[in-house]
Design a protein around this motif. Structure first.
Motif, PDB file in Angstrom:
ATOM      1  N   GLY A  81       0.799  -1.217   0.126  1.00 22.32           N
ATOM      2  CA  GLY A  81      -0.101   0.057  -0.133  1.00 22.32           C
ATOM      3  C   GLY A  81       0.762   1.280  -0.066  1.00 22.32           C
ATOM      4  N   GLY A  82       2.208   1.101  -0.256  1.00 17.21           N
ATOM      5  CA  GLY A  82       3.168   2.237  -0.217  1.00 17.21           C
ATOM      6  C   GLY A  82       3.805   2.641   1.167  1.00 17.21           C
ATOM      7  N   GLU A  83       3.469   1.946   2.112  1.00 15.33           N
ATOM      8  CA  GLU A  83       4.208   1.967   3.687  1.00 15.33           C
ATOM      9  C   GLU A  83       5.692   1.591   3.436  1.00 15.33           C
ATOM     10  N   ILE A  84       6.500   2.166   4.133  1.00 21.36           N
ATOM     11  CA  ILE A  84       7.832   1.490   4.454  1.00 21.36           C
ATOM     12  C   ILE A  84       7.973   1.129   5.729  1.00 21.36           C
ATOM     13  N   ILE A  85       8.895   0.312   6.105  1.00 25.13           N
ATOM     14  CA  ILE A  85       9.392  -0.270   7.223  1.00 25.13           C
ATOM     15  C   ILE A  85      10.785  -0.202   7.402  1.00 25.13           C
ATOM     16  N   THR A  86      11.290   0.360   8.427  1.00 28.48           N
ATOM     17  CA  THR A  86      12.794   0.639   8.794  1.00 28.48           C
ATOM     18  C   THR A  86      13.212   0.137   9.714  1.00 28.48           C
ATOM     19  N   GLU A  87      14.242  -0.858  10.050  1.00 34.29           N
ATOM     20  CA  GLU A  87      14.792  -1.483  11.149  1.00 34.29           C
ATOM     21  C   GLU A  87      14.053  -1.609  12.242  1.00 34.29           C
ATOM     22  N   ARG A  88      12.929  -2.500  12.057  1.00 31.48           N
ATOM     23  CA  ARG A  88      11.720  -2.624  13.160  1.00 31.48           C
ATOM     24  C   ARG A  88      12.161  -3.910  13.791  1.00 31.48           C
ATOM     25  N   LEU A  89      12.008  -3.973  15.077  1.00 32.60           N
ATOM     26  CA  LEU A  89      12.321  -4.959  15.588  1.00 32.60           C
ATOM     27  C   LEU A  89      11.118  -6.116  15.437  1.00 32.60           C
ATOM     28  N   GLU A  90      11.281  -7.335  15.020  1.00 33.29           N
ATOM     29  CA  GLU A  90      10.190  -8.298  15.081  1.00 33.29           C
ATOM     30  C   GLU A  90      10.782  -9.811  15.377  1.00 33.29           C
ATOM     31  N   ARG A 141      24.580  -5.902  27.090  1.00 34.47           N
ATOM     32  CA  ARG A 141      23.773  -6.123  28.350  1.00 34.47           C
ATOM     33  C   ARG A 141      22.623  -5.639  28.551  1.00 34.47           C
ATOM     34  N   PRO A 142      22.347  -4.615  28.384  1.00 32.33           N
ATOM     35  CA  PRO A 142      21.034  -3.717  28.447  1.00 32.33           C
ATOM     36  C   PRO A 142      20.106  -4.402  27.283  1.00 32.33           C
ATOM     37  N   VAL A 143      20.675  -4.669  26.208  1.00 34.21           N
ATOM     38  CA  VAL A 143      19.631  -5.514  25.228  1.00 34.21           C
ATOM     39  C   VAL A 143      19.002  -6.873  25.702  1.00 34.21           C
ATOM     40  N   GLU A 144      20.074  -7.583  26.183  1.00 32.97           N
ATOM     41  CA  GLU A 144      19.586  -8.820  26.877  1.00 32.97           C
ATOM     42  C   GLU A 144      18.905  -8.748  27.971  1.00 32.97           C
ATOM     43  N   TYR A 145      18.922  -7.646  28.742  1.00 34.65           N
ATOM     44  CA  TYR A 145      18.006  -7.178  29.842  1.00 34.65           C
ATOM     45  C   TYR A 145      16.665  -6.959  29.662  1.00 34.65           C
ATOM     46  N   ILE A 146      16.802  -6.131  28.571  1.00 29.12           N
ATOM     47  CA  ILE A 146      15.194  -5.720  27.950  1.00 29.12           C
ATOM     48  C   ILE A 146      14.623  -6.977  27.532  1.00 29.12           C
ATOM     49  N   LYS A 147      15.288  -7.808  26.709  1.00 31.81           N
ATOM     50  CA  LYS A 147      14.553  -8.826  26.055  1.00 31.81           C
ATOM     51  C   LYS A 147      13.983  -9.845  27.228  1.00 31.81           C
ATOM     52  N   ASN A 148      14.777  -9.951  28.277  1.00 28.13           N
ATOM     53  CA  ASN A 148      14.318 -10.832  29.343  1.00 28.13           C
ATOM     54  C   ASN A 148      13.569 -10.253  30.326  1.00 28.13           C
ATOM     55  N   ASN A 149      13.035  -8.999  30.340  1.00 27.60           N
ATOM     56  CA  ASN A 149      12.657  -8.092  31.415  1.00 27.60           C
ATOM     57  C   ASN A 149      11.621  -7.258  30.734  1.00 27.60           C
ATOM     58  N   TYR A 150      11.100  -7.401  29.812  1.00 29.73           N
ATOM     59  CA  TYR A 150      10.184  -6.232  28.884  1.00 29.73           C
ATOM     60  C   TYR A 150       8.778  -6.289  29.609  1.00 29.73           C
ATOM     61  N   GLY A 151       8.420  -7.488  30.400  1.00 21.77           N
ATOM     62  CA  GLY A 151       7.067  -7.513  30.866  1.00 21.77           C
ATOM     63  C   GLY A 151       6.869  -6.758  32.288  1.00 21.77           C
ATOM     64  N   ARG A 152       8.076  -6.126  32.664  1.00 21.30           N
ATOM     65  CA  ARG A 152       7.767  -5.217  33.939  1.00 21.30           C
ATOM     66  C   ARG A 152       8.242  -3.972  33.667  1.00 21.30           C
ATOM     67  N   LEU A 186      12.806  -0.709  23.767  1.00 15.18           N
ATOM     68  CA  LEU A 186      11.837  -1.419  25.055  1.00 15.18           C
ATOM     69  C   LEU A 186      10.561  -1.434  24.313  1.00 15.18           C
ATOM     70  N   ARG A 187      10.008  -0.457  23.851  1.00 16.80           N
ATOM     71  CA  ARG A 187       8.723  -0.143  23.457  1.00 16.80           C
ATOM     72  C   ARG A 187       8.593  -1.309  22.205  1.00 16.80           C
ATOM     73  N   GLU A 188       9.495  -1.239  21.197  1.00 15.04           N
ATOM     74  CA  GLU A 188       9.298  -2.365  20.090  1.00 15.04           C
ATOM     75  C   GLU A 188       9.231  -3.536  20.272  1.00 15.04           C
ATOM     76  N   ILE A 189      10.315  -4.147  21.485  1.00 19.25           N
ATOM     77  CA  ILE A 189      10.042  -5.285  21.779  1.00 19.25           C
ATOM     78  C   ILE A 189       8.838  -5.637  22.710  1.00 19.25           C
ATOM     79  N   ARG A 190       8.399  -4.883  23.284  1.00 14.00           N
ATOM     80  CA  ARG A 190       6.852  -5.036  24.032  1.00 14.00           C
ATOM     81  C   ARG A 190       5.884  -5.099  22.915  1.00 14.00           C
ATOM     82  N   LEU A 191       5.917  -4.224  21.928  1.00 13.03           N
ATOM     83  CA  LEU A 191       4.512  -4.397  20.787  1.00 13.03           C
ATOM     84  C   LEU A 191       4.968  -5.668  20.048  1.00 13.03           C
ATOM     85  N   GLU A 192       5.909  -5.976  19.595  1.00 10.87           N
ATOM     86  CA  GLU A 192       6.040  -7.281  18.839  1.00 10.87           C
ATOM     87  C   GLU A 192       5.793  -8.418  19.599  1.00 10.87           C
ATOM     88  N   ASN A 193       6.291  -8.668  20.906  1.00  5.60           N
ATOM     89  CA  ASN A 193       5.518  -9.758  21.827  1.00  5.60           C
ATOM     90  C   ASN A 193       4.088  -9.561  21.891  1.00  5.60           C
TER      91      ASN A 193
END
Length: 241
Positions: A81-90, A141-152, A186-193
């Motif tokens: 439809g014409g949108e673009i996606i740039t370096e989005r986490l999924e 370290r912060p990347v892994e921390y976010i991936k493991n704790n995004y729910g809180r 952090l927000r993108e990790i949460r949204l994709e989950n």
């Protein structure tokens, strides 16, 4: 000029073949029905096939679990439809068959008349991205921390402490290596989950929002629509069989 003469002699196939030199980047081209019409060797390996011939003409439903495939196909429809996606986490499947985080970019494929006739994109395993670009534990370290704790609830100060950096230094490194702030990441990790849970489960949307780390249902819905183009309930209705 000389370089223009050289470019005039290069075929499109030669340019596309250059993507085979990128061993950590997955590259593909799809037609308007979502079927692969070209890809690099890393894509072939990524989907567990032995040759490009085993990939061409197939869609995401042939390579990925249904809930992931439907997410990818929904994204492709938006790009058509014409949108673009740039370096989005999924979420995606890595070579071991495990779920892993990838950064993905997609663009519309256009013909000479400017009409959209398909899509193309690239994806990169986040773990490889962090390792390749930084080579430093202070971003890993912060990347892994976010991936493991995004729910809180996670604060920027907490992430800075995990990384043994000041808040400003942490933000600079995230922007340099991941092109987004720690809180955007952090927000993108949460949204994709939450997107995964909308497809995989029958949990109420409000419960999914809270379990993914969003304190406000309205805040969750607003950002979900901004990222995926649908309100959560509408997205679920679109992708669930």
């Amino acid at each position: 000029m000389k370089y223009e003469s050289i470019f005039a002699q290069i075929t499109t196939q030669q340019i596309i073949a250059m993507f085979d030199l990128l061993s950590d980047v997955i590259f593909w081209i799809k037609d308007d029905t979502g079927r692969v019409i070209h890809c690099n060797q890393e894509f072939v390996r990524h989907v567990g096939r032995k040759s490009i011939g085993q990939v061409l003409g197939h869609s995401d439903l042939d390579f990925s679990p249904p809930y992931l495939a439907r997410n990818f196909m929904m994204d492709d429809q938006r790009v058509m439809g014409g949108e673009i996606i740039t370096e989005r986490l999924e979420l995606n499947i890595d070579r071991s068959g495990e779920l892993a985080w990838f950064t993905t970019s997609k663009r519309p494929l256009k013909n000479a008349q400017g009409e959209i006739i398909g899509t193309y994109g690239v994806a990169r395993n986040l773990k490889k991205t962090v390792k390749t670009l930084s080579g430093m534990e202070k971003i890993k370290r912060p990347v892994e921390y976010i991936k493991n704790n995004y729910g809180r609830n996670i604060t920027i100060e907490e992430l800075a402490e995990v990384a043994s950096l000041s808040v400003s230094a942490l933000e600079r490194r995230f922007k340099k290596y991941l092109k987004k702030t720690p809180m955007q990441f952090l927000r993108e990790i949460r949204l994709e989950n939450s997107r995964r849970m909308l497809v995989e489960t029958q949990m109420p949307v409000s419960e999914i929002a809270y379990s993914s780390g969003f304190a406000s249902h309205s805040y969750f819905s607003r950002h979900f629509k901004a990222m995926f183009g649908f309100l959560p309930a509408n997205y679920r209705a679109e992708v669930q069989p």
